[in-house]
Design a protein around this motif. Structure first.
Motif, short mmCIF file in Angstrom:
data_model
loop_
_atom_site.label_atom_id
_atom_site.label_comp_id
_atom_site.label_asym_id
_atom_site.label_seq_id
_atom_site.Cartn_x
_atom_site.Cartn_y
_atom_site.Cartn_z
N ALA A 1 -37.89 -22.68 -29.17
CA ALA A 1 -39.53 -23.00 -28.93
C ALA A 1 -39.30 -23.52 -27.47
CB ALA A 1 -39.56 -24.80 -29.59
N THR A 2 -40.46 -22.40 -26.77
CA THR A 2 -40.71 -22.94 -25.03
C THR A 2 -42.11 -23.57 -25.01
OG1 THR A 2 -40.42 -20.56 -24.79
CG2 THR A 2 -41.21 -21.35 -23.07
N THR A 3 -41.75 -24.87 -24.19
CA THR A 3 -42.50 -25.72 -24.26
C THR A 3 -43.51 -25.81 -22.55
OG1 THR A 3 -41.40 -27.00 -25.87
CG2 THR A 3 -43.27 -28.51 -23.99
N PRO A 4 -44.35 -25.34 -22.39
CA PRO A 4 -45.09 -25.59 -20.27
C PRO A 4 -45.07 -27.07 -20.20
CG PRO A 4 -46.92 -25.39 -22.00
CD PRO A 4 -45.59 -24.64 -23.01
N GLY A 5 -44.54 -27.46 -18.93
CA GLY A 5 -44.25 -28.82 -18.92
C GLY A 5 -42.76 -29.35 -18.93
N ALA A 19 -29.62 -20.29 -34.76
CA ALA A 19 -29.34 -20.64 -33.02
C ALA A 19 -30.77 -21.74 -33.09
CB ALA A 19 -28.99 -19.57 -32.33
N VAL A 20 -30.46 -22.97 -32.16
CA VAL A 20 -31.44 -23.52 -31.35
C VAL A 20 -31.46 -23.33 -30.06
CG1 VAL A 20 -32.00 -25.40 -31.59
CG2 VAL A 20 -30.79 -25.05 -33.21
N SER A 21 -32.49 -22.99 -29.52
CA SER A 21 -33.27 -23.00 -28.20
C SER A 21 -34.16 -23.89 -27.93
CB SER A 21 -33.19 -21.26 -27.62
OG SER A 21 -32.62 -20.63 -27.38
N LEU A 22 -34.02 -24.67 -26.74
CA LEU A 22 -35.22 -24.93 -26.66
C LEU A 22 -35.02 -25.35 -24.63
CD1 LEU A 22 -34.38 -29.15 -27.94
CD2 LEU A 22 -35.80 -26.97 -28.90
N VAL A 23 -36.54 -24.90 -24.44
CA VAL A 23 -37.20 -24.26 -23.45
C VAL A 23 -37.78 -24.76 -22.07
CG1 VAL A 23 -37.01 -22.26 -21.80
CG2 VAL A 23 -35.97 -21.68 -24.03
N ALA A 24 -38.07 -24.98 -21.59
CA ALA A 24 -39.75 -25.87 -20.64
C ALA A 24 -39.74 -25.25 -19.22
CB ALA A 24 -38.91 -27.56 -20.75
N THR A 25 -41.36 -25.15 -19.04
CA THR A 25 -41.04 -24.71 -17.62
C THR A 25 -40.78 -26.31 -16.71
OG1 THR A 25 -43.08 -25.30 -17.92
CG2 THR A 25 -42.54 -22.81 -18.31
N ARG A 46 -33.12 -24.73 -21.67
CA ARG A 46 -32.80 -24.57 -20.40
C ARG A 46 -34.71 -25.21 -20.11
NH1 ARG A 46 -34.58 -18.83 -20.74
NH2 ARG A 46 -34.47 -18.86 -22.45
N ALA A 47 -34.30 -25.69 -18.74
CA ALA A 47 -35.87 -26.52 -17.89
C ALA A 47 -35.70 -25.99 -16.44
CB ALA A 47 -34.94 -27.92 -17.84
N GLY A 48 -36.83 -25.92 -16.13
CA GLY A 48 -37.25 -25.51 -14.75
C GLY A 48 -36.47 -26.68 -14.00
N ASP A 49 -37.49 -27.09 -13.94
CA ASP A 49 -36.44 -29.09 -13.85
C ASP A 49 -34.86 -29.48 -14.36
OD1 ASP A 49 -38.80 -29.00 -12.19
OD2 ASP A 49 -39.86 -29.88 -13.64
N ASP A 50 -34.63 -30.55 -14.08
CA ASP A 50 -33.76 -31.88 -14.97
C ASP A 50 -33.87 -31.08 -16.85
OD1 ASP A 50 -33.67 -33.05 -12.29
OD2 ASP A 50 -34.99 -34.25 -13.50
N VAL A 51 -32.69 -31.79 -17.18
CA VAL A 51 -32.42 -32.00 -18.28
C VAL A 51 -31.29 -33.31 -18.15
CG1 VAL A 51 -31.06 -31.32 -20.71
CG2 VAL A 51 -32.06 -29.91 -18.89
N THR A 52 -31.83 -34.28 -19.18
CA THR A 52 -31.53 -35.76 -18.74
C THR A 52 -31.30 -35.73 -20.34
OG1 THR A 52 -32.89 -36.39 -17.16
CG2 THR A 52 -31.67 -38.04 -18.02
N ASP A 63 -19.83 -24.05 -31.85
CA ASP A 63 -19.70 -22.50 -30.97
C ASP A 63 -19.79 -22.48 -29.69
OD1 ASP A 63 -19.90 -19.46 -30.53
OD2 ASP A 63 -21.50 -19.47 -30.91
N VAL A 64 -21.29 -22.70 -29.58
CA VAL A 64 -21.78 -22.35 -27.63
C VAL A 64 -22.82 -23.41 -27.43
CG1 VAL A 64 -22.42 -21.16 -25.86
CG2 VAL A 64 -20.56 -20.39 -27.56
N VAL A 65 -21.96 -24.12 -26.49
CA VAL A 65 -23.55 -25.14 -26.34
C VAL A 65 -23.74 -25.22 -24.64
CG1 VAL A 65 -24.47 -27.01 -25.48
CG2 VAL A 65 -23.41 -27.60 -28.37
N ARG A 66 -24.81 -24.29 -24.54
CA ARG A 66 -25.37 -23.90 -22.78
C ARG A 66 -26.53 -24.94 -22.88
NH1 ARG A 66 -26.52 -19.32 -25.39
NH2 ARG A 66 -24.22 -18.20 -24.68
N VAL A 67 -26.47 -25.18 -21.32
CA VAL A 67 -27.46 -25.89 -20.42
C VAL A 67 -27.40 -26.21 -18.93
CG1 VAL A 67 -28.47 -28.88 -20.02
CG2 VAL A 67 -26.63 -27.81 -22.26
N GLN A 68 -28.44 -25.46 -19.10
CA GLN A 68 -29.12 -24.92 -17.90
C GLN A 68 -31.10 -25.45 -17.06
OE1 GLN A 68 -29.45 -20.91 -17.48
NE2 GLN A 68 -30.29 -20.48 -15.62
N ALA A 69 -30.16 -25.97 -15.96
CA ALA A 69 -31.41 -26.73 -15.50
C ALA A 69 -31.94 -26.00 -13.85
CB ALA A 69 -31.35 -28.07 -15.61
#
Length: 131
Positions: A1-5, A19-25, A46-52, A63-69
């Motif tokens: 899911a890609t969420t603006p904001g 697989a589960v992907s959560l993406v936010a700007t 994957r977040a454009g700002d913070d992951v909290t 398997d793999v857990v990826r967190v990108q901020a």
């Protein structure tokens, strides 16, 4: 899911065996009741700002857990075969990151509580790992 904001997770997201992907700007926040889990596939935030994440919030995959901020990561409970935390700013933990292999890359300081077999880390500031 890609969420603006921003994206706020306050419930269980169970990918089953997919697989589960959560993406936010903006930011991604997981409350104490938030969890993203799957088996045999990856979990990605994957977040454009913070992951909290609250300390009780959970990311889990055998398997793999990826967190990108784009900025900072505050990791809650992470259980993975392989975990990767990449942030433009600092990385810290509210919980424990448990993985056979852990990759950490931060533009700022890193302060994590970990249980990992192998750790590779790069920090723009101080790198502190505790058990």
């Amino acid at each position: 899911a890609t969420t603006p904001g921003n994206l706020d997770v306050s419930a269980l997201i169970d990918g089953g065996s997919g697989a589960v992907s959560l993406v936010a700007t903006g930011s991604i926040t997981l409350s104490a009741t938030g969890a993203v889990v799957t088996q045999g596939a990856s979990v990605e935030l994957r977040a454009g700002d913070d992951v909290t994440m609250d300390a009780a919030a959970r990311l889990a995959s055998d398997d793999v857990v990826r967190v990108q901020a784009g900025d900072a990561i505050v990791a809650g409970t992470v259980d993975a075969g392989t975990a990767s935390l990449v942030a433009g700013g600092a990385i810290s933990s509210a919980g424990t990151v448990t993985a056979s292999a852990l990759h950490v890359q931060a533009g700022g300081d890193v302060a994590l509580t970990v249980e990992a077999g192998t750790v590779a880390g790069v920090a723009g500031g101080t790198l502190t790992l505790s058990t």
